[in-house]
Write a protein that holds these residues in place. Structure first.
Motif, short mmCIF file in Angstrom:
data_model
loop_
_atom_site.label_atom_id
_atom_site.label_comp_id
_atom_site.label_asym_id
_atom_site.label_seq_id
_atom_site.Cartn_x
_atom_site.Cartn_y
_atom_site.Cartn_z
N ALA A 1 4.18 -0.02 21.02
CA ALA A 1 4.49 1.34 20.60
C ALA A 1 5.99 1.61 20.63
N SER A 2 6.69 0.92 21.56
CA SER A 2 8.13 1.14 21.67
C SER A 2 8.89 0.54 20.50
N TYR A 3 8.28 -0.38 19.74
CA TYR A 3 8.91 -0.99 18.57
C TYR A 3 8.38 -0.40 17.26
N GLY A 4 7.88 0.82 17.34
CA GLY A 4 7.38 1.46 16.13
C GLY A 4 6.05 0.92 15.65
N GLY A 5 5.22 0.42 16.55
CA GLY A 5 3.92 -0.11 16.17
C GLY A 5 3.97 -1.50 15.60
N LYS A 6 5.02 -2.24 15.86
CA LYS A 6 5.13 -3.61 15.37
C LYS A 6 4.24 -4.53 16.18
N ILE A 7 3.58 -5.46 15.51
CA ILE A 7 2.70 -6.42 16.18
C ILE A 7 3.52 -7.64 16.59
N ILE A 8 3.53 -7.90 17.88
CA ILE A 8 4.23 -9.07 18.42
C ILE A 8 3.19 -10.13 18.72
N LEU A 9 3.20 -11.17 17.92
CA LEU A 9 2.24 -12.26 18.09
C LEU A 9 2.80 -13.27 19.09
N ASN A 10 1.96 -13.66 20.06
CA ASN A 10 2.34 -14.63 21.07
C ASN A 10 3.60 -14.20 21.83
N PRO A 11 3.53 -13.05 22.53
CA PRO A 11 4.73 -12.57 23.23
C PRO A 11 4.99 -13.39 24.51
N ASP A 12 6.08 -13.09 25.17
CA ASP A 12 6.41 -13.76 26.44
C ASP A 12 5.44 -13.32 27.54
N ASP A 13 5.31 -14.21 28.56
CA ASP A 13 4.44 -13.87 29.68
C ASP A 13 4.96 -12.69 30.48
N SER A 14 6.23 -12.49 30.43
CA SER A 14 6.84 -11.41 31.21
C SER A 14 6.75 -10.05 30.53
N TYR A 15 6.21 -9.99 29.33
CA TYR A 15 6.11 -8.70 28.64
C TYR A 15 5.08 -7.84 29.37
N VAL A 16 5.48 -6.62 29.72
CA VAL A 16 4.60 -5.69 30.43
C VAL A 16 4.11 -4.63 29.45
N LEU A 17 2.81 -4.40 29.44
CA LEU A 17 2.24 -3.42 28.53
C LEU A 17 2.68 -2.02 28.92
N GLN A 18 3.12 -1.26 27.92
CA GLN A 18 3.57 0.10 28.13
C GLN A 18 2.50 1.08 27.63
N ALA A 19 2.72 2.35 27.95
CA ALA A 19 1.79 3.38 27.48
C ALA A 19 1.83 3.45 25.96
N GLY A 20 0.66 3.37 25.35
CA GLY A 20 0.56 3.39 23.89
C GLY A 20 0.44 2.04 23.27
N ASP A 21 0.63 0.97 24.02
CA ASP A 21 0.50 -0.38 23.47
C ASP A 21 -0.97 -0.72 23.23
N GLU A 22 -1.20 -1.50 22.20
CA GLU A 22 -2.54 -1.98 21.87
C GLU A 22 -2.54 -3.50 21.95
N VAL A 23 -3.72 -4.04 22.23
CA VAL A 23 -3.85 -5.48 22.44
C VAL A 23 -4.56 -6.10 21.24
N LEU A 24 -3.96 -7.17 20.68
CA LEU A 24 -4.56 -7.94 19.59
C LEU A 24 -5.36 -9.07 20.19
N VAL A 25 -6.65 -9.15 19.84
CA VAL A 25 -7.53 -10.18 20.39
C VAL A 25 -8.30 -10.85 19.27
N ILE A 26 -8.89 -12.00 19.61
CA ILE A 26 -9.87 -12.67 18.75
C ILE A 26 -11.22 -12.55 19.44
N ALA A 27 -12.14 -11.84 18.79
CA ALA A 27 -13.44 -11.58 19.40
C ALA A 27 -14.51 -11.62 18.32
N GLU A 28 -15.76 -11.61 18.77
CA GLU A 28 -16.88 -11.68 17.83
C GLU A 28 -17.05 -10.37 17.08
N ASP A 29 -16.89 -9.26 17.77
CA ASP A 29 -16.99 -7.95 17.15
C ASP A 29 -16.18 -6.96 17.97
#
Length: 920
Positions: free
Chosen positions: A591-619
């Motif tokens: 959310a801090s980058y204007g809703g940009k999707i960061i694929l494969n971020p660093d391990d040290s990236y801390v989720l902020q308020a408003g961030d969404e998580v991209l996953v691979i799931a069945e549904d």
């Protein structure tokens, strides 16, 4: 005062009581006992006789009328007494008589008993008090007594007189009460009789009035008969005149047209009949309800004319004649009951006109019903719905797109997909029915129309659709993209606005900027040709990647989802990776980058308020974060380095985006790699096309171009190439036949079979690969078996456009393949469901950034080591990679998003892992 006068005055009350006219002095009802003639009443003094008013006691006259004359008994009777004073009342007669009697001197009076023949009221009735008085008089005359005795007798006589007076008063009161009662009874009877007389008089008056009315009616009937006869004659003449008016008008038009025919040649004027025909034709064409209106007017005129004619030839009224005319029009069999020449002639004419009217009406109704069914059949009706997926256009990708949308809507219980194309609705429905896949509760509606017309877009409820997919047409790429651009312009011009986003399939990457410029934020583009080219290059370098892409892009297995989880705020991405038991996190929508999707971020990236998580799931409803498991962090092998050597690749055929594929290969391959190109385009023209596409072959860093001119479906041209020396062979859908999917696939399949046959004969290790024939049911000595053995040595990627060709390749298992139309359809369906996924796909297909790769297990573990999937995932994070699945050795398909991620198992170095990593 004499005793006779006293007796007369004392008898007057009795006389007055016997006369009832004193109580009811009504002129309309006199006393019948004295037979006084009654004055006749005027019976018809007014149209309605009035009831005579009955007077009450308060209205009685002050002095009663004189009694009627009666014959007297003696001629010497005294004259009648004077009338009583004005204040005289009958009920005080007895009291006054008693007081008068006491005041008189009894000895000086004469006996008047002989004069009592008149009695009370002169009717010969003698009272007892008068007898007593007379006896007293006689005794006084004959007997001479002393004074004392006379005084005693006087008081005794007075006492006797009082008792007689009281008795007389009682008798008089009783008689008075009975007379009053009878008077009231007679009065009520009089009222009843008067009511009856009033009713009879009223009836008599009514009867007399009716007789006069009958006389008037008979006279009026005669007059009306004469007038009706004249009206009927006028009606017949009017109906005939009205019928002749159209014929006279047509004759006049013909006369005028014929008279102007010679002048028309000189002046070139249009004749009158042509002008009238044109105006009638224009009226019927412009107004949609002109035909029913004309039929209605004709029906009304027929009924009116028929009613007038029937009114003239029959005795019925005009209203009855009009109704009878309607029955003749509605049912031609009703005229059978007509009698007479005139009525029969008119009824037959009306029935004949009714048959014509109903025949025309039946034709109009039949045409309207046929037009309505034809409209439904051709898909002209409006779609009433919302939150549906709208597909504009028709191509070979439609079947796969519908299948993916049906799978995506299965979890929601089904949905609605509307397809609008410039094709017949029945043909579209027939082609969709031939696709033979399960819609899973999703309804597909087809409509005929053009996406360039706003009326057709409104017909499919474009403003209420949640996603709009614009398919590229088969044929020329520039024309297809130009049409897509005009479609986007039409969509942005919808007045109601668009609720959903637009997914546009383009054929050329150069046109993407222009479409995004027109559509703005509403548009998501998928360049099909560019996507397939990049996928072919990735699959050529890493065999098996095509199947992984099919699993991820399709909705049948696992796919990308983006969702917000507030409980993960403040958690580093390394811990987020292992907190989803049923999903694999791949990135973050910051959310801090204007809703940009960061694929494969660093391990040290801390989720902020408003961030969404991209996953691979069945549904989207099958996963949720859980408590962090206990995972042991391991270490990678220290002395292992990924080898990167030069490669030799062959392109069979020529694509429009050949320059883009060459630039991607130059970025991926190691230095000193070679790219051989075999096609029918002359070498000089190739250089020109590459330069026009923006490629300068002299600036290539890692690859060297080797040009060979020839036809890929000719065996001798293929045999002239060192096929056994190529690491990968890409069979492209040639530009010359890409307009026809079947012809392009036929060329690709023929090239594939020729290459496999040549390789099978050139490779000397055929007997050594006999053990691998178990991969299929074909025998060792068959030609397909030999091709399967040769396919284990080299990688051949075929670009397939028609899904029916896929079945042939999957059954023979002689090639890794890329089903281009199906993969593009999967990408379009995924972007239509969630437009954010397009950013992920663009990065995975781009030249820079992250991509999907297949890595050997020796990069992460040692032979026979037991590790859980989470432990392998954390080891891969040391290489800045995200493991999303694996493929066990000697198996055909990879497992994406495996279950039981915390369960340990024994791995082999021959296993491979599917990872998301940065391009090297």
């Amino acid at each position: 005062m004499s005793l006779d006068r006293m007796d007369s005055s004392s008898d007057s009350p009795s006389t007055s009581f016997s006369n009832r006219d004193w109580f009811f002095p009504s002129q309309s009802f006199p006393n019948s006992s004295h037979h006084i003639p009654r004055t006749p009443i005027r019976r018809f003094s007014s149209p309605y006789p009035k009831r005579a008013a009955t007077p009450s006691f308060q209205s009685f006259p002050a002095s009663p009328p004189p009694p009627p004359s009666t014959p007297s008994i003696s001629n010497s009777s005294p004259p009648p007494p004077p009338p009583p004073p004005a204040n005289y009342y009958a009920k005080y007669a007895g009291v006054r008589r008693g007081s008068a009697y006491l005041s008189r001197q009894l000895p000086n009076q004469k006996s008047t008993s002989q004069n009592d023949g008149g009695g009370i009221g002169g009717q010969g009735i003698k009272s007892k008090s008068d007898d007593a008085v007379s006896e007293f008089r006689e005794d006084s005359k004959t007997t001479t007594e002393p004074a004392g005795k006379r005084l005693t007798g006087l008081f005794g006589g007075r006492l006797i007189v009082r008792w007689q007076t009281a008795f007389t008063a009682a008798v008089l009161v009783t008689a008075f009460s009975s007379l009053v009662h009878k008077n009231f009874a007679l009065h009520n009877e009089v009222i009843r009789l008067q009511d009856q007389i009033f009713k009879l008089n009223h009836r008599l008056l009514v009867c007399s009035l009716l007789d006069s009315i009958d006389d008037i009616d008979s006279t009026t009937h005669d007059i009306n008969h004469l007038s009706n006869k004249s009206l009927k004659n006028i009606a017949v003449v009017a109906s005939l005149a009205l019928l002749s008016i159209p014929f006279l008008f047509l004759k006049y038009v013909d006369y005028v047209s014929n008279s102007r025919r010679l002048s028309d040649i000189l002046t070139e004027e249009v004749s009158l009949n042509k002008q009238l025909a044109y105006r009638v034709d224009a009226f019927l064409s412009v107004h949609p309800y002109a035909k029913p209106l004309a039929l209605l007017v004709a029906t009304v005129l027929l009924i009116c004319l028929g009613g007038l004619a029937l009114f003239g030839v029959t005795d019925d009224s005009l209203a009855d004649s009009l109704w009878l005319s309607w029955t003749y029009v509605a049912d031609s069999g009703n005229h059978a009951n007509s009698e007479g020449i005139g009525p029969r002639l008119v009824s037959v004419s009306i029935s004949f006109g009714g048959m014509l009217v109903f025949a025309m009406m039946l034709g109009l109704v039949s045409d309207a019903i046929s037009e309505k069914f034809d409209s439904l059949r051709k898909g002209r009706s409006e779609v009433v719905g919302q939150n549906h997926t709208l597909i504009l256009g028709w191509s070979d990708k439609l079947g796969s797109l519908l299948n993916q949308l049906a799978i995506a809507n299965e979890s929601l219980g089904g949905g609605m997909v509307v397809v609008m194309a410039e094709r017949d609705k029945e043909e579209m429905e027939l082609d969709i029915a031939k696709m033979e896949f399960d819609f899973r509760g999703t309804s597909v509606l087809c409509r005929s129309g053009s996406p360039l017309i706003l009326a057709d877009l409104k017909k499919v409820s474009v403003s209420k659709a949640r996603a709009i997919v614009v398919l590229a047409e088969d044929g020329n790429a520039d024309q297809s993209d130009a049409r897509a651009l005009r479609t986007v312009l039409s969509l942005t011009g919808v007045k109601e606005g668009l609720r959903g986003h637009i997914v546009v399939e383009l054929s050329d990457l150069d046109n993407e900027v222009l479409v995004k410029l027109v559509g703005g934020d509403l548009v998501e583009t998928v360049v099909a040709h560019d996507v397939i080219g990049r996928l072919m290059i990735q699959c050529a370098r890493q065999p098996g990647l095509a199947q992984i892409w099919e699993d991820i892009l399709g909705f049948e297995n696992c796919e990308f989802y983006i969702k917000r989880w507030p409980q993960l705020d403040g958690m580093p991405f390394e811990e987020v990776l292992i907190c989803f038991p049923d999903a694999i996190p791949c990135g973050v929508k910051a959310a801090s980058y204007g809703g940009k999707i960061i694929l494969n971020p660093d391990d040290s990236y801390v989720l902020q308020a408003g961030d969404e998580v991209l996953v691979i799931a069945e549904d989207d409803d099958t996963y949720a974060p859980a408590a962090l498991p206990t995972v042991q962090r391991g270490y990678l092998p220290k002395d292992f380095i990924v080898p990167k050597s030069a490669e030799r690749i062959l392109f069979c055929g020529w694509r429009r985006d050949m320059e883009d594929m060459i630039m991607v290969l130059d970025a991926f391959l190691a230095p000193d790699s070679e790219l051989w190109m075999l096609n029918e385009v002359p070498e000089k023209e190739r250089e020109k096309k590459l330069i026009d596409g923006g490629l300068d072959s002299s600036r290539l860093v890692n690859i060297t171009l080797v040009n060979r001119e020839g036809n890929a479906v000719v065996r001798r041209h293929l045999e002239s190439l060192p096929l056994e020396s190529f690491d990968s062979i890409l069979i492209l859908a040639d530009e010359s036949v890409e307009d026809s999917a079947i012809q392009a696939d036929s060329r690709s399949l023929a090239t594939l079979l020729l290459i496999r046959d040549i390789l099978a004969k050139r490779l000397p290790y055929r007997e050594a690969m006999v053990s691998q024939v178990h991969r299929s049911s074909f025998s060792q000595g068959s030609w397909i078996g030999e091709m399967q053995q040769a396919s284990d040595k080299s990688v051949i990627i075929s670009e397939i456009l028609d899904p029916r060709t896929k079945n042939l390749l999957s059954m023979s298992k002689i090639s890794d393949y890329v089903l281009s139309n199906e993969l593009v359809s999967m990408a379009l369906a995924m972007v239509a469901e969630d437009r954010q996924i397009n950013d992920v796909l663009e990065e995975l297909f781009a030249e820079e950034g992250n991509e999907m790769q297949i890595r050997g297990a020796e990069l992460y573990l040692r032979e026979g080591e037991e590790l859980s999937f989470y432990e392998v995932l954390l080891r891969a994070r040391q290489r800045r990679e995200i493991v999303i699945g694996y493929r066990v050795a000697n198996t055909e398909r990879a497992v994406i998003n495996p279950p039981a991620k915390n369960e340990k198992r024994k791995w082999s170095v021959n296993d491979v892992f599917v990872v998301i990593a940065e391009k090297e």
